[in-house]
Design a protein around this motif. Structure first.
Motif: not given
Length: 162
Positions: A80-93
């Protein structure tokens, strides 16, 4: 720049952009003001959507470059948020400080899920090469959007010449 050339189709009278659409985009106001002296402009935000199978193998239309909307639709997330999207990237990279080819670069930018669903095949279609056959610098340019902005270019000024 590009090759900005139009001609009227002899049979239909329709203006044809022989070398593709002349989409102009810039983030610089001084450039925008400069090009206005050469043409009238029609505001235009370029958007690309792709038909991509989700986790259940159901085709979805999703923005490319991917946004949180793409990730939510394809992988059943609820970002829902930019912070959540950044956290998703950080998790999957896949960490890789010195990628040796485009595949390694893409995995370090967007992770294996988005790589397999979008970038691997899109790159093959665009370049007629798989990312592993390209220099890392090509795929290091992959946009990693954390917003829901689904425009292909994030620039403030985007238009087509009239």
């Amino acid at each position: 720049g590009g090759n900005v050339y139009d001609e009227l189709h002899k049979e239909t009278g329709i203006r044809v952009s022989q070398y593709g659409a002349h989409l102009f985009h810039t983030q610089f106001e001084r450039v925008w003001k400069y090009v206005q002296q050469y043409s009238e402009w029609e505001p235009f935000d370029h958007r690309v959507v792709g038909r991509v199978a989700d986790k259940d193998n159901v085709d979805q239309l999703v923005p490319i470059p991917p946004t949180s909307i793409s990730v939510n639709k394809l992988f059943g997330e609820n970002i829902q948020t930019e912070e959540e999207m950044q956290a998703w990237y950080d998790k999957v990279r896949v960490p890789n400080a010195e990628p040796q080819n485009g595949e390694e670069a893409a995995l370090s930018r967007v992770g294996p899920q988005l790589y397999e669903k979008i970038f691997k095949h899109y790159t093959k279609k665009q370049w007629d090469k798989y990312p592993s056959e390209l220099d890392a610098s090509v795929l290091m340019r992959l946009p990693c959007r954390t917003t829901t902005d689904d425009r292909y270019f994030p620039d403030k000024w985007q238009a087509l010449p009239v």
